[in-house]
Design an enzyme around this catalytic site. Sequence first.
Site, PDB file in Angstrom:
ATOM      1  N   TYR A  11       0.815  -1.217   0.000  1.00 28.47           N
ATOM      2  CA  TYR A  11       0.000   0.000   0.000  1.00 28.47           C
ATOM      3  C   TYR A  11       0.858   1.281   0.000  1.00 28.47           C
ATOM      4  CZ  TYR A  11      -2.977   3.569   2.241  1.00 28.47           C
ATOM      5  OH  TYR A  11      -3.628   4.721   2.564  1.00 28.47           O
ATOM      6  N   ALA A  76       9.228  -2.452   3.041  1.00 26.85           N
ATOM      7  CA  ALA A  76       8.877  -3.876   3.170  1.00 26.85           C
ATOM      8  C   ALA A  76       8.911  -4.310   4.622  1.00 26.85           C
ATOM      9  CB  ALA A  76       9.862  -4.719   2.358  1.00 26.85           C
ATOM     10  N   SER A  79       3.466  -5.960   9.279  1.00 29.66           N
ATOM     11  CA  SER A  79       3.087  -4.741  10.007  1.00 29.66           C
ATOM     12  C   SER A  79       1.748  -4.837  10.731  1.00 29.66           C
ATOM     13  CB  SER A  79       3.086  -3.545   9.056  1.00 29.66           C
ATOM     14  OG  SER A  79       2.126  -3.738   8.055  1.00 29.66           O
ATOM     15  N   TYR A 143       5.577  -6.222  16.990  1.00 30.48           N
ATOM     16  CA  TYR A 143       5.719  -5.394  15.784  1.00 30.48           C
ATOM     17  C   TYR A 143       6.449  -4.092  16.118  1.00 30.48           C
ATOM     18  CZ  TYR A 143       4.211  -1.855  12.386  1.00 30.48           C
ATOM     19  OH  TYR A 143       4.180  -0.809  11.502  1.00 30.48           O
ATOM     20  N   HIS A 189      -7.096  -3.798   8.267  1.00 27.90           N
ATOM     21  CA  HIS A 189      -7.099  -2.390   8.687  1.00 27.90           C
ATOM     22  C   HIS A 189      -8.514  -1.827   8.720  1.00 27.90           C
ATOM     23  CE1 HIS A 189      -2.879  -2.952   7.706  1.00 27.90           C
ATOM     24  NE2 HIS A 189      -2.633  -1.920   8.481  1.00 27.90           N
ATOM     25  N   GLY A 283      -2.482  -6.704  21.859  1.00 26.66           N
ATOM     26  CA  GLY A 283      -1.381  -5.796  21.530  1.00 26.66           C
ATOM     27  C   GLY A 283      -1.796  -4.375  21.221  1.00 26.66           C
ATOM     28  N   ASP A 284      -3.100  -4.099  21.128  1.00 24.45           N
ATOM     29  CA  ASP A 284      -3.564  -2.750  20.764  1.00 24.45           C
ATOM     30  C   ASP A 284      -3.380  -1.757  21.910  1.00 24.45           C
ATOM     31  OD1 ASP A 284      -4.444  -2.974  18.176  1.00 24.45           O
ATOM     32  OD2 ASP A 284      -6.576  -3.172  18.682  1.00 24.45           O
TER      33      ASP A 284
HETATM   34  N1  LIG Z   1      -0.269   1.300   6.981  1.00 22.27           N
HETATM   35  C1  LIG Z   1      -0.012   1.924   8.120  1.00 22.27           C
HETATM   36  O1  LIG Z   1      -0.911   2.485   8.749  1.00 22.27           O
HETATM   37  C2  LIG Z   1       1.401   1.996   8.654  1.00 22.27           C
HETATM   38  C3  LIG Z   1       1.641   2.745   9.815  1.00 22.27           C
HETATM   39  C4  LIG Z   1       2.923   2.805  10.341  1.00 22.27           C
HETATM   40  C5  LIG Z   1       3.972   2.180   9.677  1.00 22.27           C
HETATM   41  N2  LIG Z   1       3.722   1.465   8.555  1.00 22.27           N
HETATM   42  C6  LIG Z   1       4.857   0.806   7.885  1.00 22.27           C
HETATM   43  O2  LIG Z   1       4.830   1.163   6.508  1.00 22.27           O
HETATM   44  C7  LIG Z   1       5.336   0.085   5.711  1.00 22.27           C
HETATM   45  C8  LIG Z   1       4.342  -0.255   4.626  1.00 22.27           C
HETATM   46  O3  LIG Z   1       3.120  -0.640   5.232  1.00 22.27           O
HETATM   47  P1  LIG Z   1       1.844  -0.989   4.354  1.00 22.27           P
HETATM   48  O4  LIG Z   1       0.679  -0.606   5.157  1.00 22.27           O
HETATM   49  O5  LIG Z   1       2.022  -0.457   2.982  1.00 22.27           O
HETATM   50  O6  LIG Z   1       1.928  -2.582   4.347  1.00 22.27           O
HETATM   51  P2  LIG Z   1       1.662  -3.591   3.141  1.00 22.27           P
HETATM   52  O7  LIG Z   1       1.530  -4.920   3.788  1.00 22.27           O
HETATM   53  O8  LIG Z   1       0.558  -3.094   2.282  1.00 22.27           O
HETATM   54  O9  LIG Z   1       3.007  -3.508   2.303  1.00 22.27           O
HETATM   55  C9  LIG Z   1       4.199  -4.152   2.686  1.00 22.27           C
HETATM   56  C10 LIG Z   1       4.834  -4.709   1.414  1.00 22.27           C
HETATM   57  O10 LIG Z   1       6.102  -5.287   1.761  1.00 22.27           O
HETATM   58  C11 LIG Z   1       6.218  -6.563   1.134  1.00 22.27           C
HETATM   59  N3  LIG Z   1       7.146  -7.350   1.947  1.00 22.27           N
HETATM   60  C12 LIG Z   1       7.012  -7.717   3.242  1.00 22.27           C
HETATM   61  N4  LIG Z   1       8.113  -8.361   3.660  1.00 22.27           N
HETATM   62  C13 LIG Z   1       8.976  -8.402   2.590  1.00 22.27           C
HETATM   63  C14 LIG Z   1      10.287  -8.894   2.385  1.00 22.27           C
HETATM   64  N5  LIG Z   1      10.977  -9.500   3.365  1.00 22.27           N
HETATM   65  N6  LIG Z   1      10.852  -8.743   1.171  1.00 22.27           N
HETATM   66  C15 LIG Z   1      10.185  -8.119   0.166  1.00 22.27           C
HETATM   67  N7  LIG Z   1       8.946  -7.613   0.297  1.00 22.27           N
HETATM   68  C16 LIG Z   1       8.354  -7.754   1.501  1.00 22.27           C
HETATM   69  C17 LIG Z   1       4.797  -7.097   1.074  1.00 22.27           C
HETATM   70  O11 LIG Z   1       4.602  -8.066   0.082  1.00 22.27           O
HETATM   71  C18 LIG Z   1       4.004  -5.821   0.779  1.00 22.27           C
HETATM   72  O12 LIG Z   1       3.899  -5.600  -0.611  1.00 22.27           O
HETATM   73  C19 LIG Z   1       5.626  -1.051   6.689  1.00 22.27           C
HETATM   74  O13 LIG Z   1       6.996  -1.033   6.993  1.00 22.27           O
HETATM   75  C20 LIG Z   1       4.794  -0.698   7.912  1.00 22.27           C
HETATM   76  O14 LIG Z   1       5.367  -1.216   9.098  1.00 22.27           O
HETATM   77  C21 LIG Z   1       2.465   1.353   8.024  1.00 22.27           C
HETATM   78  O1  LIG Z   2     -11.945  -4.668  12.101  1.00 13.93           O
HETATM   79  C1  LIG Z   2     -11.377  -3.843  12.822  1.00 13.93           C
HETATM   80  C2  LIG Z   2     -10.058  -3.388  12.562  1.00 13.93           C
HETATM   81  C3  LIG Z   2      -9.485  -2.495  13.444  1.00 13.93           C
HETATM   82  N1  LIG Z   2     -10.170  -2.051  14.529  1.00 13.93           N
HETATM   83  C4  LIG Z   2      -9.535  -1.087  15.458  1.00 13.93           C
HETATM   84  O2  LIG Z   2      -9.236   0.079  14.717  1.00 13.93           O
HETATM   85  C5  LIG Z   2      -8.031   0.681  15.200  1.00 13.93           C
HETATM   86  C6  LIG Z   2      -7.073   0.800  14.029  1.00 13.93           C
HETATM   87  O3  LIG Z   2      -6.682  -0.512  13.635  1.00 13.93           O
HETATM   88  P1  LIG Z   2      -5.851  -0.812  12.292  1.00 13.93           P
HETATM   89  O4  LIG Z   2      -6.462  -0.104  11.145  1.00 13.93           O
HETATM   90  O5  LIG Z   2      -5.701  -2.293  12.199  1.00 13.93           O
HETATM   91  O6  LIG Z   2      -4.464  -0.107  12.586  1.00 13.93           O
HETATM   92  P2  LIG Z   2      -3.472  -0.222  13.847  1.00 13.93           P
HETATM   93  O7  LIG Z   2      -3.571  -1.534  14.518  1.00 13.93           O
HETATM   94  O8  LIG Z   2      -3.671   1.009  14.691  1.00 13.93           O
HETATM   95  O9  LIG Z   2      -2.051  -0.203  13.154  1.00 13.93           O
HETATM   96  C7  LIG Z   2      -1.755   0.644  12.036  1.00 13.93           C
HETATM   97  O10 LIG Z   2      -1.219   1.839  12.518  1.00 13.93           O
HETATM   98  C8  LIG Z   2      -0.023   1.678  13.267  1.00 13.93           C
HETATM   99  C9  LIG Z   2       0.423   3.068  13.703  1.00 13.93           C
HETATM  100  O11 LIG Z   2      -0.482   3.631  14.595  1.00 13.93           O
HETATM  101  C10 LIG Z   2       1.013   1.030  12.375  1.00 13.93           C
HETATM  102  O12 LIG Z   2       2.199   0.851  13.067  1.00 13.93           O
HETATM  103  C11 LIG Z   2       0.535  -0.320  11.852  1.00 13.93           C
HETATM  104  O13 LIG Z   2       1.477  -0.844  10.934  1.00 13.93           O
HETATM  105  C12 LIG Z   2      -0.768  -0.108  11.138  1.00 13.93           C
HETATM  106  O14 LIG Z   2      -1.301  -1.383  10.770  1.00 13.93           O
HETATM  107  C13 LIG Z   2      -7.519  -0.248  16.312  1.00 13.93           C
HETATM  108  O15 LIG Z   2      -7.949   0.255  17.551  1.00 13.93           O
HETATM  109  C14 LIG Z   2      -8.219  -1.570  16.031  1.00 13.93           C
HETATM  110  O16 LIG Z   2      -8.433  -2.374  17.183  1.00 13.93           O
HETATM  111  C15 LIG Z   2     -11.452  -2.468  14.788  1.00 13.93           C
HETATM  112  O17 LIG Z   2     -12.065  -2.075  15.770  1.00 13.93           O
HETATM  113  N2  LIG Z   2     -12.023  -3.359  13.917  1.00 13.93           N
END
Ligand SMILES: NC(=O)c1ccc[n+]([C@@H]2O[C@H](COP(=O)([O-])OP(=O)(O)OC[C@H]3O[C@@H](n4cnc5c(N)ncnc54)[C@H](O)[C@@H]3O)[C@@H](O)[C@H]2O)c1
Ligand SMILES: O=c1ccn([C@@H]2O[C@H](COP(=O)(O)OP(=O)(O)O[C@H]3O[C@H](CO)[C@@H](O)[C@H](O)[C@H]3O)[C@@H](O)[C@H]2O)c(=O)[nH]1
Length: 332
Positions: A11, A76, A79, A143, A189, A283-284
Amino acid sequence: MNLLVTGGAGYVGSVCATVLLERGHHVVVVDDVSTGNREAVPEGAVFVEADAGQAADEILSGGCSGGAFEGVLHFAARSLVGESVTDPDLYWHGNVVTTLSILEAMRRHSVPRLVFSSTAATYGEPATVPITEDCPTQPTNPYGASKLAIDHAITSYCHAYGLGATSLRYFNVAGAYRSAGENRVVETHLIPLILQVAMGFRDSISVFGSDWETRDGTAVRDYIHVLDLAEAHLLALDASQPGRHGIYNLGSGEGFTVREVIEACRRVTGRPIPAKDAPRRLGDPAVLVASSDRAITELGWSPKHTAIDKIVSDAWEFTQQLGDRAHAARSS
Ligand SMILES: NC(=O)c1ccc[n+]([C@@H]2O[C@H](COP(=O)([O-])OP(=O)(O)OC[C@H]3O[C@@H](n4cnc5c(N)ncnc54)[C@H](O)[C@@H]3O)[C@@H](O)[C@H]2O)c1
Ligand SMILES: O=c1ccn([C@@H]2O[C@H](COP(=O)(O)OP(=O)(O)O[C@H]3O[C@H](CO)[C@@H](O)[C@H](O)[C@H]3O)[C@@H](O)[C@H]2O)c(=O)[nH]1
């Protein structure tokens, strides 16, 4: 710049790769598609389907691009908070060991810049909000602990080997940009799941915990638009200095409860979206809200899409596109 983007089939990585290409950078994506998908890699990027840790050395030796790499944007990772509690091996190995291999490959091939996707989860349950970068880091799940360990490794590589690195501690990323958005193999998510209910793909959204000490009993998160996040990566690349590790929070500074996010989705989509209470997820933390003042003053970051309805409405547009694509694929 000639850049390696790890996780560019995911993403955040696919949105950032799209923006980097639009700004004229040369982009090589490495992704093992464990949670992402090939279609998400933007047109114009060179795509290597492989584990980032295993492939980094060969890619950074110049094999894929014909030239020296000027930076790595490392997205990558595994997460998911809940998964990290039940399967921590995926996090210690998949995140920490993979990143150590990338750092070694960067050192061997003298790649000067790193932008790393760190997270709000490094802070754990904060004593005060908004969270600044000086708050204690006490992760409540493997994580967050794995990302914090990586941040420490990066600091020591900067000091000892002259790497210039930036860790961006994202809060909850949401929204979409052009044809890139949240489309993981298995979605967990909050916003994409709520929008799947709005599309009729799911019956209801589960609210994980309604007994938190918050204004309506549900957990509070700070949602940041993925395009504002991409802009911060460009600024971080420009601000990179040899030997320095900058750490910056990125959020909008405003917290929304799970129920408020569901309400925003009802407003934007005009659909009823049934919700049902469910137990807390392992873990939340209860509340995560950022202070992004350091990124604003030091990087010159200026988030533009902070309204929750704008974030949800871009995500909704993307979810509808996905629905149309799935429909077209079924009818062809
Ligand atoms: N989405 C969020 O809210 C959020 C918040 C905080 C931090 N992050 C960080 O941002 C980054 C991207 O998150 P995202 O939400 O896009 O996740 P995502 O799962 O959509 O994307 C992660 C990508 O990394 C690839 N990947 C995972 N392990 C790999 C490996 N060892 N080698 C090659 N590819 C690999 C997966 O196939 C995937 O395409 C992550 O590092 C995550 O921890 C995301
Ligand atoms: O079906 C669902 C999914 C989520 N939640 C809640 O919604 C909130 C947000 O959850 P989610 O969208 O899964 O995100 P987080 O667990 O907060 O984690 C995201 O945001 C973090 C930073 O705050 C990043 O580190 C993580 O990678 C990313 O997945 C949390 O309180 C969850 O418990 C629900 O209640 N129902």
